[in-house]
Design a protein around this motif. Structure first.
Motif, PDB file in Angstrom:
ATOM      1  N   GLU A  26       0.919  -1.157  -0.188  1.00 48.07           N
ATOM      2  CA  GLU A  26      -0.431   0.015  -0.161  1.00 48.07           C
ATOM      3  C   GLU A  26       0.722   1.538  -0.134  1.00 48.07           C
ATOM      4  N   ASN A  27       2.084   1.157   0.700  1.00 45.96           N
ATOM      5  CA  ASN A  27       2.735   2.526   0.737  1.00 45.96           C
ATOM      6  C   ASN A  27       3.816   2.322   0.282  1.00 45.96           C
ATOM      7  N   ASN A  28       4.009   1.747  -1.495  1.00 47.37           N
ATOM      8  CA  ASN A  28       4.980   1.960  -1.855  1.00 47.37           C
ATOM      9  C   ASN A  28       4.905   2.891  -2.974  1.00 47.37           C
ATOM     10  N   PRO A  29       5.483   3.759  -3.177  1.00 42.77           N
ATOM     11  CA  PRO A  29       4.670   4.601  -5.027  1.00 42.77           C
ATOM     12  C   PRO A  29       4.044   3.882  -6.137  1.00 42.77           C
ATOM     13  N   LYS A  30       4.174   2.711  -6.590  1.00 44.91           N
ATOM     14  CA  LYS A  30       4.226   1.819  -7.070  1.00 44.91           C
ATOM     15  C   LYS A  30       3.187   1.107  -7.105  1.00 44.91           C
ATOM     16  N   THR A  31       2.225   1.060  -6.064  1.00 47.51           N
ATOM     17  CA  THR A  31       1.526   0.384  -5.946  1.00 47.51           C
ATOM     18  C   THR A  31      -0.090   0.151  -6.516  1.00 47.51           C
ATOM     19  N   LYS A  32      -0.132   1.688  -7.862  1.00 45.54           N
ATOM     20  CA  LYS A  32      -1.262   1.375  -8.717  1.00 45.54           C
ATOM     21  C   LYS A  32      -0.810   0.200  -9.643  1.00 45.54           C
TER      22      LYS A  32
END
Length: 341
Positions: A139-145
């Motif tokens: 969830e907290n990773n910039p690449k979560t999308k």
């Protein structure tokens, strides 16, 4: 004698197009005509040209691969989903990496490494039971999308997802047994804590209630989607003083194990009890008796998941991306269900 390595210029000459057109066709085939694709692909075969994937990945800053995480690599249920994912990725020039979530439980950072180290451009997860710290790191990773859940999901989280109509499928299962005349229906659940197990169990209890049927607590038997759990559930059913005349299992493997164990104790399906499953795996039709089941279109589920993820990979800033999809299910009636004696 040293064989000459074919170049993109050789392909362009053989196809009668420019090198730029060859490059566009191989890197983004959707933007060129079918005729151009045919000519370029035939020229590639003719010349024996091999794409320098390392150079391409360096140029595009992409790995051209997607990581697919499974909870159980040995489960045949996932085969058609993987085929659907692979089919769509291949059409986009992408490859599929496969790993088990058992390798990443308790290690969210290790999982994110696939994206951060450019080993994969996106991730499809078919396990909704990841540890909480792993989910938090995703969830907290910039690449979560670029992370999508398929088949299973994580309750209360907003990851994009693809799933089947679990509620509608369970509704169809209970009503099929009811229409045959069954008024005492048991349910063998999936594993505790699993989102699919809870969705199907909740839908089963709701539908039995809507039909005003009796449901004793011992008629809800805990399982875990496996053949072995189906065998154990059959032993529980055999030991009941008041046995239900029909059993709806939360997966086909549960149902097959259930029937096999009944056979070892000289009970006959559907003569002594009707049994049905959920998934319609390939073996369901070949089993004796052939299994009545709820069919998930697993090929479509996989293709849809890959399509939604590729949309995000190719247009990371897009606003019209699909966030959720639900794949329809259908009832498949075979030999394992019949009216009660």
């Amino acid at each position: 004698m040293t064989l000459k390595t074919s170049t993109i210029q050789d392909v362009a000459r053989a196809a009668g197009v420019s090198t730029a057109t060859v490059s566009r066709t191989l890197s983004n085939p959707d933007i060129v005509s079918e005729l151009t694709k045919f000519r370029v692909y035939e020229a590639v075969k003719l010349t024996g040209y091999r794409i320098n994937r390392a150079a391409r990945n360096l140029r595009t800053q992409r790995a051209h691969s997607v990581l697919v995480l499974l909870p159980d690599l040995a489960n045949p249920f996932f085969s058609s989903i993987l085929e659907g994912i692979s089919r769509h990725l291949s059409s986009k020039g992408y490859s599929m990496l496969i790993a088990s979530t058992k390798q990443v439980h308790g290690s969210g950072e290790r999982l994110i490494d696939y994206l951060d180290d450019a080993r994969a451009d996106g991730m499809i997860i078919l396990d909704g039971g990841l540890d909480a710290d792993v989910v938090e790191s995703l969830e907290n990773n910039p690449k979560t999308k670029l992370i999508l859940f398929a088949c299973e999901w994580v309750e209360g989280k907003d990851f994009p997802s693809v799933r089947s109509e679990n509620g509608n499928g369970t509704h169809a299962a209970v009503n099929h047994l009811y229409s045959l005349g069954h008024r005492k229906i048991a349910h063998v659940t999936g594993p505790k804590g699993n989102v699919l197990a809870h969705a199907r169990k909740d839908a089963f209890i709701a539908e039995v209630g809507a039909l005003k049927l009796e449901l004793k607590s011992e008629w809800v038997i805990i399982g875990d989607f496996s053949l072995a759990a189906g065998c154990e559930a059959a032993k529980v059913w055999i030991a009941l003083d008041d046995r239900p005349t029909a059993v709806f299992c939360a997966s086909d493997q549960l149902a097959l194990g259930f029937i096999a164990e009944l056979s070892r104790h000289h009970f006959k399906v559907p003569y002594d009890v009707s049994v049905m499953g959920f998934d319609d795996i390939d073996f369901a039709e070949q089993f004796i008796p052939s299994l009545t089941s709820i069919r998930q279109d697993r090929l479509l589920l996989g293709e849809t998941a890959a399509s939604m993820l590729m949309e995000r990979i190719e247009s990371p800033d897009g606003t019209s991306q699909h966030h959720a999809a639900v794949v329809p299910v259908s009832l498949v009636i075979r030999e394992s269900t019949a009216p009660p004696r």
